[in-house]
Motif scaffolding. Structure first.
Motif, PDB file in Angstrom:
ATOM      1  N   GLY A 211       0.768  -1.125  -0.362  1.00 22.32           N
ATOM      2  CA  GLY A 211      -0.108   0.307  -0.197  1.00 22.32           C
ATOM      3  C   GLY A 211       1.040   1.039   0.179  1.00 22.32           C
ATOM      4  O   GLY A 211      -0.095   2.240  -0.646  1.00 22.32           O
ATOM      5  N   LEU A 212       1.442   1.256  -0.236  1.00 18.56           N
ATOM      6  CA  LEU A 212       3.140   2.588  -0.072  1.00 18.56           C
ATOM      7  C   LEU A 212       2.872   3.013  -1.058  1.00 18.56           C
ATOM      8  O   LEU A 212       2.870   2.525  -2.727  1.00 18.56           O
ATOM      9  CB  LEU A 212       4.416   1.903   0.261  1.00 18.56           C
ATOM     10  N   LYS A 213       2.496   4.256  -1.729  1.00 17.97           N
ATOM     11  CA  LYS A 213       2.806   5.013  -2.738  1.00 17.97           C
ATOM     12  C   LYS A 213       4.605   4.763  -3.448  1.00 17.97           C
ATOM     13  O   LYS A 213       5.043   5.653  -2.808  1.00 17.97           O
ATOM     14  CB  LYS A 213       2.077   6.341  -2.708  1.00 17.97           C
ATOM     15  N   ILE A 214       4.519   4.354  -4.493  1.00 13.70           N
ATOM     16  CA  ILE A 214       5.444   4.058  -4.816  1.00 13.70           C
ATOM     17  C   ILE A 214       5.230   5.073  -6.334  1.00 13.70           C
ATOM     18  O   ILE A 214       6.986   5.531  -6.172  1.00 13.70           O
ATOM     19  CB  ILE A 214       6.009   2.351  -5.878  1.00 13.70           C
ATOM     20  N   GLY A 215       4.878   5.188  -7.078  1.00 14.74           N
ATOM     21  CA  GLY A 215       4.407   5.716  -7.943  1.00 14.74           C
ATOM     22  C   GLY A 215       3.766   6.663  -8.098  1.00 14.74           C
ATOM     23  O   GLY A 215       2.682   6.872  -7.383  1.00 14.74           O
ATOM     24  N   ASP A 216       2.960   7.136  -9.673  1.00 13.39           N
ATOM     25  CA  ASP A 216       1.478   7.549  -9.354  1.00 13.39           C
ATOM     26  C   ASP A 216       0.151   6.817  -9.192  1.00 13.39           C
ATOM     27  O   ASP A 216       0.374   5.515 -10.821  1.00 13.39           O
ATOM     28  CB  ASP A 216       1.370   8.217 -10.600  1.00 13.39           C
ATOM     29  N   ASN A 217      -0.095   6.616  -8.728  1.00 15.28           N
ATOM     30  CA  ASN A 217      -1.364   5.836  -8.115  1.00 15.28           C
ATOM     31  C   ASN A 217      -1.093   4.804  -8.417  1.00 15.28           C
ATOM     32  O   ASN A 217      -1.983   3.364  -9.014  1.00 15.28           O
ATOM     33  CB  ASN A 217      -2.708   6.477  -9.619  1.00 15.28           C
ATOM     34  N   VAL A 218       0.362   3.582  -8.113  1.00 17.01           N
ATOM     35  CA  VAL A 218       0.749   2.174  -8.160  1.00 17.01           C
ATOM     36  C   VAL A 218       1.293   2.257  -6.830  1.00 17.01           C
ATOM     37  O   VAL A 218       2.169   3.249  -5.926  1.00 17.01           O
ATOM     38  CB  VAL A 218       1.728   2.453  -9.392  1.00 17.01           C
ATOM     39  N   PHE A 219       1.121   0.824  -5.867  1.00 12.31           N
ATOM     40  CA  PHE A 219       1.389   0.868  -4.998  1.00 12.31           C
ATOM     41  C   PHE A 219       2.403  -0.369  -4.491  1.00 12.31           C
ATOM     42  O   PHE A 219       2.727  -1.253  -4.961  1.00 12.31           O
ATOM     43  CB  PHE A 219       0.048   0.993  -4.148  1.00 12.31           C
ATOM     44  N   GLY A 220       3.015  -0.122  -3.040  1.00  7.98           N
ATOM     45  CA  GLY A 220       3.495  -1.390  -2.647  1.00  7.98           C
ATOM     46  C   GLY A 220       3.275  -2.665  -2.787  1.00  7.98           C
ATOM     47  O   GLY A 220       1.401  -2.674  -2.216  1.00  7.98           O
ATOM     48  N   ASP A 221       3.517  -3.894  -3.277  1.00 10.11           N
ATOM     49  CA  ASP A 221       2.159  -5.004  -3.251  1.00 10.11           C
ATOM     50  C   ASP A 221       2.255  -5.972  -2.194  1.00 10.11           C
ATOM     51  O   ASP A 221       0.756  -6.515  -1.938  1.00 10.11           O
ATOM     52  CB  ASP A 221       2.695  -5.897  -4.800  1.00 10.11           C
ATOM     53  N   LYS A 222       3.295  -6.018  -0.457  1.00  3.76           N
ATOM     54  CA  LYS A 222       3.004  -6.803   0.051  1.00  3.76           C
ATOM     55  C   LYS A 222       3.917  -6.126   0.945  1.00  3.76           C
ATOM     56  O   LYS A 222       5.524  -5.741   0.507  1.00  3.76           O
ATOM     57  CB  LYS A 222       3.075  -8.247  -0.020  1.00  3.76           C
ATOM     58  N   ASP A 223       3.676  -7.103   2.222  1.00  2.00           N
ATOM     59  CA  ASP A 223       4.853  -6.794   3.445  1.00  2.00           C
ATOM     60  C   ASP A 223       5.715  -8.044   3.379  1.00  2.00           C
ATOM     61  O   ASP A 223       5.462  -8.936   3.196  1.00  2.00           O
ATOM     62  CB  ASP A 223       4.187  -6.423   4.843  1.00  2.00           C
ATOM     63  N   VAL A 224       7.425  -7.763   3.360  1.00  2.00           N
ATOM     64  CA  VAL A 224       8.042  -9.005   3.996  1.00  2.00           C
ATOM     65  C   VAL A 224       8.484  -8.980   5.452  1.00  2.00           C
ATOM     66  O   VAL A 224       8.762  -7.806   5.831  1.00  2.00           O
ATOM     67  CB  VAL A 224       8.899  -8.347   2.861  1.00  2.00           C
ATOM     68  N   THR A 225       8.428 -10.189   5.703  1.00  2.00           N
ATOM     69  CA  THR A 225       9.839 -10.215   6.890  1.00  2.00           C
ATOM     70  C   THR A 225      10.413 -10.846   7.103  1.00  2.00           C
ATOM     71  O   THR A 225      10.516 -11.726   6.103  1.00  2.00           O
ATOM     72  CB  THR A 225       9.084 -11.243   7.933  1.00  2.00           C
ATOM     73  N   ARG A 226      11.762 -11.055   7.876  1.00  2.00           N
ATOM     74  CA  ARG A 226      12.895 -11.867   8.063  1.00  2.00           C
ATOM     75  C   ARG A 226      13.049 -11.521   9.352  1.00  2.00           C
ATOM     76  O   ARG A 226      12.994 -10.355  10.293  1.00  2.00           O
ATOM     77  CB  ARG A 226      13.381 -11.344   7.229  1.00  2.00           C
ATOM     78  N   SER A 227      13.958 -13.116  10.024  1.00  2.00           N
ATOM     79  CA  SER A 227      14.179 -12.996  11.467  1.00  2.00           C
ATOM     80  C   SER A 227      15.725 -13.822  11.441  1.00  2.00           C
ATOM     81  O   SER A 227      15.789 -15.130  10.493  1.00  2.00           O
ATOM     82  CB  SER A 227      13.200 -13.989  12.480  1.00  2.00           C
ATOM     83  N   PHE A 228      16.616 -13.313  11.803  1.00  2.00           N
ATOM     84  CA  PHE A 228      17.472 -13.967  11.867  1.00  2.00           C
ATOM     85  C   PHE A 228      18.286 -13.771  13.326  1.00  2.00           C
ATOM     86  O   PHE A 228      17.543 -13.422  13.992  1.00  2.00           O
ATOM     87  CB  PHE A 228      18.368 -13.664  10.480  1.00  2.00           C
ATOM     88  N   LYS A 229      19.425 -14.858  13.254  1.00  2.00           N
ATOM     89  CA  LYS A 229      20.257 -14.056  14.824  1.00  2.00           C
ATOM     90  C   LYS A 229      21.972 -13.861  14.476  1.00  2.00           C
ATOM     91  O   LYS A 229      22.336 -14.210  13.418  1.00  2.00           O
ATOM     92  CB  LYS A 229      20.921 -16.152  15.145  1.00  2.00           C
ATOM     93  N   ILE A 230      22.343 -13.594  16.041  1.00  2.00           N
ATOM     94  CA  ILE A 230      23.695 -13.078  15.892  1.00  2.00           C
ATOM     95  C   ILE A 230      24.834 -14.250  16.338  1.00  2.00           C
ATOM     96  O   ILE A 230      24.026 -13.824  17.688  1.00  2.00           O
ATOM     97  CB  ILE A 230      23.591 -11.293  15.971  1.00  2.00           C
ATOM     98  N   GLY A 231      25.148 -14.563  16.252  1.00  2.00           N
ATOM     99  CA  GLY A 231      25.691 -15.383  16.488  1.00  2.00           C
ATOM    100  C   GLY A 231      26.876 -15.044  17.898  1.00  2.00           C
ATOM    101  O   GLY A 231      27.107 -14.089  18.279  1.00  2.00           O
ATOM    102  N   ASP A 232      28.238 -15.455  17.513  1.00  2.00           N
ATOM    103  CA  ASP A 232      29.593 -15.688  18.421  1.00  2.00           C
ATOM    104  C   ASP A 232      30.155 -14.562  17.559  1.00  2.00           C
ATOM    105  O   ASP A 232      30.156 -14.147  16.379  1.00  2.00           O
ATOM    106  CB  ASP A 232      30.536 -17.076  18.662  1.00  2.00           C
ATOM    107  N   SER A 233      31.275 -13.486  18.045  1.00  2.00           N
ATOM    108  CA  SER A 233      31.227 -12.132  17.670  1.00  2.00           C
ATOM    109  C   SER A 233      32.809 -13.139  17.235  1.00  2.00           C
ATOM    110  O   SER A 233      33.873 -14.186  17.861  1.00  2.00           O
ATOM    111  CB  SER A 233      32.126 -11.505  18.862  1.00  2.00           C
ATOM    112  N   HIS A 234      33.276 -12.661  16.203  1.00  2.00           N
ATOM    113  CA  HIS A 234      34.057 -13.945  14.779  1.00  2.00           C
ATOM    114  C   HIS A 234      34.812 -12.223  14.682  1.00  2.00           C
ATOM    115  O   HIS A 234      34.658 -11.272  14.100  1.00  2.00           O
ATOM    116  CB  HIS A 234      34.066 -14.701  14.096  1.00  2.00           C
ATOM    117  N   VAL A 235      36.125 -12.304  14.777  1.00  2.00           N
ATOM    118  CA  VAL A 235      36.962 -11.116  14.284  1.00  2.00           C
ATOM    119  C   VAL A 235      38.467 -11.883  13.950  1.00  2.00           C
ATOM    120  O   VAL A 235      38.625 -12.181  14.628  1.00  2.00           O
ATOM    121  CB  VAL A 235      37.096 -10.620  15.352  1.00  2.00           C
ATOM    122  N   VAL A 236      38.882 -11.349  12.351  1.00  2.00           N
ATOM    123  CA  VAL A 236      39.772 -12.213  11.833  1.00  2.00           C
ATOM    124  C   VAL A 236      40.693 -11.316  11.525  1.00  2.00           C
ATOM    125  O   VAL A 236      40.662  -9.809  11.007  1.00  2.00           O
ATOM    126  CB  VAL A 236      39.885 -12.823  10.473  1.00  2.00           C
TER     127      VAL A 236
END
Length: 404
Positions: A211-236
């Motif tokens: 429903g977001l207005k992306i252009g003239d009288n056209v709108f975003g089609d659908k919501d999108v979701t994502r879930s993820f995890k932050i693991g251990d701290s790895h530094v090289v």
């Protein structure tokens, strides 16, 4: 889709109020309730949402349903206005019921049903990176990628429509990348923390794109979701002068080995020596069990041409840099730089790192004469946070909401 009025203590009439809404006109001092969009509409604008107002009283119960599911909204402080929190699903059929009560106890109930416009934009959300439920490193950016470039006018609304939450609230900023700045050629908006993520937490992202207005009288089609995890701290840490690679997990050294970086000696038309490893803060990007490697800017028969399949390759940039198993002179490892720009490692160490590392682990390389540019792969930590945040359409950092 009929308008229904329930008057607890008064009679009334209803109809379109001339402004695109439907008004319940009550008699005998009962409140007046207006619902926008109007009852029966088949092309309601998704970007304008749903509003309910009360005159001569305050709103009590407001119910908005889409396929039987509650649609979130907020009531004003004086309880005379209610507004949906997000835009509407294109083509969605909505049912609204609202009750207002006067200070004399008289009430008016109005219901309305309508459908949102089906007109959707060709610009869609292509993907969100990281993958669903992936465990990633503490340097990991969050990518929302689109099939086409988002128009400049639409970017502020898109950015406001992104909800990002984490177990530990984290300051960061979004930045818009053109297709040419993107690691895979897709226009993107990218979140980077000001400092690396704290280890061992969960992150949720939802873009309320529908429903977001992306252009003239056209709108975003659908919501999108994502879930993820932050693991251990790895530094090289990799030093091109001492020819040494050191791996730390949660601050403690867990492994170290001798490496060989880029030998240099191939300055091309762009003025860049493509055989030098880049110095700077890299991130691990992906893992390839057997990677085919060829020199950039060359073809078969050219001086310096090679075509090899190299095992245990962990990518750290878009300019062909990997941490991988050494396939040539083993005496180079820990002693001198002999590679074509990659970080050659002993086979057992390269294999261990391939399986141990996450995407988004921090790889800091020093001691070479070529710098990593910020748009090379995921080199976003090369920019100061102030510079990074200046690429936001809203022009300011944000802090992730606490994740329940």
């Amino acid at each position: 889709m009929a308008l229904v009025l329930g008057l607890a203590t008064a009679c009334g009439s209803s109809g379109d109020d001339g402004s695109g809404g439907t008004t319940a006109k009550a008699a005998n001092d009962a409140p007046q309730v207006t619902i926008t969009p109007a009852n029966g509409s088949g092309k309601a604008r998704p970007d304008e949402g749903i509003s309910v107002t009360a005159a001569g009283g305050t709103l009590g119960n407001v119910s908005v349903k889409l396929k039987g599911t509650d649609v979130p909204g907020a009531l004003s402080a004086d309880k005379t206005k209610w507004k949906t929190k997000w835009t509407l699903q294109p083509g969605g059929s909505y049912q609204v019921s609202a009750t207002a009560t006067s200070d004399k106890g008289k009430s008016t109930t109005a219901t309305s049903a309508f459908r949102a416009s089906r007109a959707t934009a060709a610009t869609r959300v292509n993907s969100i990176v990281p993958s669903q439920n992936e465990t990633v490193g503490t340097g990991m950016p969050v990518f929302i990628q689109f099939t086409k470039a988002v128009p400049e006018k639409a970017k502020p609304a898109v950015e406001r429509a992104i909800e990002i939450s984490s177990t530990t609230p984290t300051e960061g900023a979004w930045r818009w990348l053109s297709a040419g700045e993107s690691f895979n050629g897709l226009p993107s908006v990218v979140f980077r923390p000001k400092r690396p993520w704290k280890a061992h937490q969960k992150v949720n992202v939802k873009i309320h794109y529908a429903g977001l207005k992306i252009g003239d009288n056209v709108f975003g089609d659908k919501d999108v979701t994502r879930s993820f995890k932050i693991g251990d701290s790895h530094v090289v840490s990799i030093n091109g002068k001492s020819h040494r690679l050191t791996v730390k997990k949660n601050g403690a050294t867990v492994r170290s080995w001798g490496v060989s970086l880029g030998a240099g000696g191939d300055v091309q038309k762009d003025g860049v020596d493509h055989l030098l490893t880049t110095s700077g803060v890299h991130l691990t990007m992906d893992h390839v069990r057997l990677e085919r490697m060829r020199p950039p800017g060359k073809k078969k028969g050219d001086p310096g041409w090679y075509d090899e399949k190299v095992p245990w390759a962990t990518r750290i940039s878009n300019s062909g840099e990997y941490i991988h198993q050494n396939m040539d002179d083993p005496t180079c490892l820990g002693n001198r730089n002999c590679s074509h720009g990659c970080v050659r490692s002993p086979g057992g160490d390269a294999q261990w790192f391939f399986h141990w590392s996450y995407r988004g682990d921090i790889v800091n390389i020093t001691g070479t004469k070529r710098d990593l540019v910020w748009w090379n792969g995921w080199g976003y930590w090369q920019q100061s946070f102030t510079k990074w945040a200046s690429g936001s359409a809203l022009g300011k950092p944000i802090t992730t909401a606490p994740r329940a």
